[in-house]
Design an enzyme around this catalytic site. Sequence first.
Site, PDB file in Angstrom:
ATOM      1  N   LYS A  22      48.515  88.611  17.244  1.00  0.00           N
ATOM      2  CA  LYS A  22      49.761  88.995  16.561  1.00  0.00           C
ATOM      3  C   LYS A  22      49.760  88.463  15.123  1.00  0.00           C
ATOM      4  O   LYS A  22      50.015  89.210  14.176  1.00  0.00           O
ATOM      5  CB  LYS A  22      50.963  88.402  17.322  1.00  0.00           C
ATOM      6  CG  LYS A  22      52.269  88.482  16.539  1.00  0.00           C
ATOM      7  CD  LYS A  22      53.414  87.787  17.243  1.00  0.00           C
ATOM      8  CE  LYS A  22      53.463  86.299  17.119  1.00  0.00           C
ATOM      9  NZ  LYS A  22      54.352  85.730  16.098  1.00  0.00           N
ATOM     10  N   ASN A  23      49.502  87.163  14.978  1.00  0.00           N
ATOM     11  CA  ASN A  23      49.667  86.577  13.647  1.00  0.00           C
ATOM     12  C   ASN A  23      48.580  87.008  12.668  1.00  0.00           C
ATOM     13  O   ASN A  23      48.793  86.966  11.455  1.00  0.00           O
ATOM     14  CB  ASN A  23      49.756  85.049  13.740  1.00  0.00           C
ATOM     15  CG  ASN A  23      51.089  84.626  14.345  1.00  0.00           C
ATOM     16  OD1 ASN A  23      52.026  85.428  14.419  1.00  0.00           O
ATOM     17  ND2 ASN A  23      51.191  83.382  14.784  1.00  0.00           N
ATOM     18  N   CYS A 118      65.703  79.232  10.913  1.00  0.00           N
ATOM     19  CA  CYS A 118      64.880  79.664  12.049  1.00  0.00           C
ATOM     20  C   CYS A 118      65.079  78.659  13.178  1.00  0.00           C
ATOM     21  O   CYS A 118      65.375  77.490  12.921  1.00  0.00           O
ATOM     22  CB  CYS A 118      63.421  79.690  11.596  1.00  0.00           C
ATOM     23  SG  CYS A 118      62.242  80.010  12.910  1.00  0.00           S
ATOM     24  N   ARG A 123      61.787  76.095   7.614  1.00  0.00           N
ATOM     25  CA  ARG A 123      60.768  77.057   7.192  1.00  0.00           C
ATOM     26  C   ARG A 123      61.058  77.715   5.839  1.00  0.00           C
ATOM     27  O   ARG A 123      61.242  78.928   5.749  1.00  0.00           O
ATOM     28  CB  ARG A 123      60.550  78.113   8.275  1.00  0.00           C
ATOM     29  CG  ARG A 123      60.195  77.514   9.610  1.00  0.00           C
ATOM     30  CD  ARG A 123      59.925  78.553  10.652  1.00  0.00           C
ATOM     31  NE  ARG A 123      58.652  79.219  10.454  1.00  0.00           N
ATOM     32  CZ  ARG A 123      58.230  80.240  11.202  1.00  0.00           C
ATOM     33  NH1 ARG A 123      58.989  80.700  12.158  1.00  0.00           N
ATOM     34  NH2 ARG A 123      57.064  80.792  10.986  1.00  0.00           N
ATOM     35  N   ASP A 308      51.707  76.186  17.971  1.00  0.00           N
ATOM     36  CA  ASP A 308      52.086  77.331  18.800  1.00  0.00           C
ATOM     37  C   ASP A 308      51.655  77.177  20.260  1.00  0.00           C
ATOM     38  O   ASP A 308      51.953  78.045  21.081  1.00  0.00           O
ATOM     39  CB  ASP A 308      51.482  78.628  18.221  1.00  0.00           C
ATOM     40  CG  ASP A 308      52.152  79.019  16.907  1.00  0.00           C
ATOM     41  OD1 ASP A 308      53.209  78.462  16.583  1.00  0.00           O
ATOM     42  OD2 ASP A 308      51.599  79.890  16.203  1.00  0.00           O
ATOM     43  N   ARG A 400      58.106  89.582  21.643  1.00  0.00           N
ATOM     44  CA  ARG A 400      57.637  89.567  20.252  1.00  0.00           C
ATOM     45  C   ARG A 400      56.158  89.224  20.188  1.00  0.00           C
ATOM     46  O   ARG A 400      55.476  89.595  19.241  1.00  0.00           O
ATOM     47  CB  ARG A 400      58.410  88.515  19.444  1.00  0.00           C
ATOM     48  CG  ARG A 400      59.860  88.859  19.253  1.00  0.00           C
ATOM     49  CD  ARG A 400      60.526  87.844  18.373  1.00  0.00           C
ATOM     50  NE  ARG A 400      59.917  87.811  17.037  1.00  0.00           N
ATOM     51  CZ  ARG A 400      60.408  87.145  16.022  1.00  0.00           C
ATOM     52  NH1 ARG A 400      61.513  86.455  16.162  1.00  0.00           N
ATOM     53  NH2 ARG A 400      59.822  87.168  14.842  1.00  0.00           N
TER      54      ARG A 400
HETATM   55  C1  EPZ Z   1      52.529  80.777  10.818  1.00  0.00           C
HETATM   56  O1  EPZ Z   1      53.842  80.652  10.291  1.00  0.00           O
HETATM   57  C2  EPZ Z   1      52.673  81.464  12.159  1.00  0.00           C
HETATM   58  N1  EPZ Z   1      53.316  82.752  11.957  1.00  0.00           N
HETATM   59  C3  EPZ Z   1      53.504  80.598  13.102  1.00  0.00           C
HETATM   60  O2  EPZ Z   1      53.520  81.216  14.368  1.00  0.00           O
HETATM   61  C4  EPZ Z   1      52.832  79.225  13.236  1.00  0.00           C
HETATM   62  O3  EPZ Z   1      53.635  78.383  14.023  1.00  0.00           O
HETATM   63  C5  EPZ Z   1      52.638  78.602  11.848  1.00  0.00           C
HETATM   64  O4  EPZ Z   1      51.898  79.519  10.992  1.00  0.00           O
HETATM   65  C6  EPZ Z   1      51.897  77.286  11.882  1.00  0.00           C
HETATM   66  O5  EPZ Z   1      50.646  77.454  12.481  1.00  0.00           O
HETATM   67  C7  EPZ Z   1      52.606  83.779  11.509  1.00  0.00           C
HETATM   68  O6  EPZ Z   1      51.414  83.687  11.244  1.00  0.00           O
HETATM   69  C8  EPZ Z   1      53.299  85.087  11.390  1.00  0.00           C
HETATM   70  P1  EPZ Z   1      53.319  77.736   7.700  1.00  0.00           P
HETATM   71  P2  EPZ Z   1      54.071  80.268   8.764  1.00  0.00           P
HETATM   72  O7  EPZ Z   1      53.673  78.308   6.378  1.00  0.00           O
HETATM   73  O8  EPZ Z   1      53.008  80.862   7.952  1.00  0.00           O
HETATM   74  C9  EPZ Z   1      56.225  74.507   5.744  1.00  0.00           C
HETATM   75  C10 EPZ Z   1      54.465  81.933  16.407  1.00  0.00           C
HETATM   76  O9  EPZ Z   1      54.990  81.354  17.397  1.00  0.00           O
HETATM   77  N2  EPZ Z   1      56.351  75.424   4.612  1.00  0.00           N
HETATM   78  O10 EPZ Z   1      51.902  77.397   7.967  1.00  0.00           O
HETATM   79  O11 EPZ Z   1      55.476  80.553   8.441  1.00  0.00           O
HETATM   80  C11 EPZ Z   1      56.856  75.046   7.023  1.00  0.00           C
HETATM   81  O12 EPZ Z   1      58.248  74.836   7.053  1.00  0.00           O
HETATM   82  C12 EPZ Z   1      54.779  81.529  14.995  1.00  0.00           C
HETATM   83  O13 EPZ Z   1      53.697  82.901  16.533  1.00  0.00           O
HETATM   84  C13 EPZ Z   1      57.031  75.021   3.481  1.00  0.00           C
HETATM   85  O14 EPZ Z   1      57.542  73.892   3.407  1.00  0.00           O
HETATM   86  O15 EPZ Z   1      53.869  78.691   8.856  1.00  0.00           O
HETATM   87  C14 EPZ Z   1      56.101  74.296   8.084  1.00  0.00           C
HETATM   88  O16 EPZ Z   1      56.660  73.034   8.249  1.00  0.00           O
HETATM   89  C15 EPZ Z   1      55.921  80.593  14.852  1.00  0.00           C
HETATM   90  N3  EPZ Z   1      57.160  75.901   2.431  1.00  0.00           N
HETATM   91  C16 EPZ Z   1      54.699  74.149   7.474  1.00  0.00           C
HETATM   92  O17 EPZ Z   1      54.857  74.387   6.078  1.00  0.00           O
HETATM   93  C17 EPZ Z   1      56.588  77.143   2.476  1.00  0.00           C
HETATM   94  O18 EPZ Z   1      56.747  77.902   1.492  1.00  0.00           O
HETATM   95  C18 EPZ Z   1      53.665  75.145   7.988  1.00  0.00           C
HETATM   96  O19 EPZ Z   1      54.226  76.463   7.956  1.00  0.00           O
HETATM   97  C19 EPZ Z   1      55.895  77.543   3.620  1.00  0.00           C
HETATM   98  C20 EPZ Z   1      55.776  76.661   4.682  1.00  0.00           C
END
Ligand code: EPZ
Length: 421
Positions: A22-23, A118, A123, A308, A400
């Site tokens: 998915k991701n 969220c 996030r 995840d 989802r």
């Molecule tokens: C991806 O989300 C995945 N989603 C998530 O999967 C997964 O949990 C996550 O990566 C971590 O592995 C998709 O790929 C669609 P991040 P993403 O940016 O990209 C902080 C699932 O269950 N951050 O790596 O949104 C954030 O808050 C989902 O399938 C900022 O501070 O995650 C988090 O603490 C849920 N500012 C950390 O970084 C930003 O601009 C990592 O988030 C972006 C992120």
Amino acid sequence: MDQIRVRGGAALQGSIPIAGAKNACLALMPATLLTDEPLTLTNAPRLSDISTMGALLGSLGAEVAGLQEGRVLALSSHALTGSRADYDIVRKMRASVLVLGPLIARLGHAEVSLPGGCAIGARPVDLHRMAMERLGAEIELRDGYLHARAPRGLRGAVIDFPIVSVGATENALMAAVLARGTTVLKNAAREPEIVDLARCLRGMGAQIDGEGSPEIVIEGVDRLGGSTHRVVADRIELGTYMLAPAITGGDVECLGGRLELVAAFAEKLGAAGVAVEETAAGLRVHRRDGPLRAVDVETAPFPGFPTDLQAQMMALLSTASGVSVLEERIFENRFMHAPELARMGAQIEVHGGTATVTGVERLRGAPVMATDLRASVSLILAALAAEGETVVSRVYHLDRGYERVEEKLGACGADIERISE
Ligand code: EPZ
């Protein structure tokens, strides 16, 4: 709203096919916006999030075929008609923000709604914005939308991420492939989904080096062409189904699974007393003799233990002998499954980002509620091992990210059914 009913106790036996990720697919689909030639994605999963991304791309003028049938998605963005990702779609699915980079790169402007809060954490998308600004975009926040403009096009830059972000790395990668000059992404995410995106972009004509390492170097090109790309296997679906024989004492082969996708997770399974073996077709998982043992887990960006899979691992450790400590280091509020597991008899104490799980001999079925995607499937895993009947409500979260979960588990002997209302 659909519910899923599980009568626990069966030791699962058989094989489970693992779908495309998915991701990965959610990042690959927006890559269509970078070219006027067709992009075909094979091995695409059939999930509601994929349909949501299809609808978003459609609202921008892209043609998206194959959503109903699944597996092969034919995407074409030869005539884009819009540049706005609406709040109505973005608030449903945060991955919508992945159109930001491609739209700026292709059209020189984009309007993308901020996603808002969220269930698993705040996030923010500040790193996505920072990356676009480093590449020369001017971005303003107005009416809840990021308004981005790059009237003179994007130019290569060094982007040093203060923390590892999967989504921001993907957005930066997609914007940089069409920027003028060289871009260096430092402290880039190393997830298999990033590697898959880089491979797809390279197939479209992009010049990218270093994906899978913390430093990715991109040499901008003038244009990208079409391509056909096979979506990588879903490592989170894989890990989830590896837990089904582990928690029930069964023996299951996950078809299409590869150890390098889940190495850190498999290591913890081993320490807990679960055997993971590579086979010609995938990964075979079964319990070693003796009870499950407690293990400590700390989530981290790839190649660490994935956030995840934290909820699902917690379900397993709820039945292991001893005390396990789970540290959630990626999201600040990702223990919503703990009180639901407690309704089934699990003993879990949560303090901030730490959950302490004292294993119990047996979980007991109960009505429980899904709060997010991975939380919902952790409840189903717990239910497979529990005595009696569990009804999981709000399973739209599950749909989802898990394709035909009741069929896949049912085929291995689980007593599971969907109750549609
Ligand atoms: C991806 O989300 C995945 N989603 C998530 O999967 C997964 O949990 C996550 O990566 C971590 O592995 C998709 O790929 C669609 P991040 P993403 O940016 O990209 C902080 C699932 O269950 N951050 O790596 O949104 C954030 O808050 C989902 O399938 C900022 O501070 O995650 C988090 O603490 C849920 N500012 C950390 O970084 C930003 O601009 C990592 O988030 C972006 C992120």
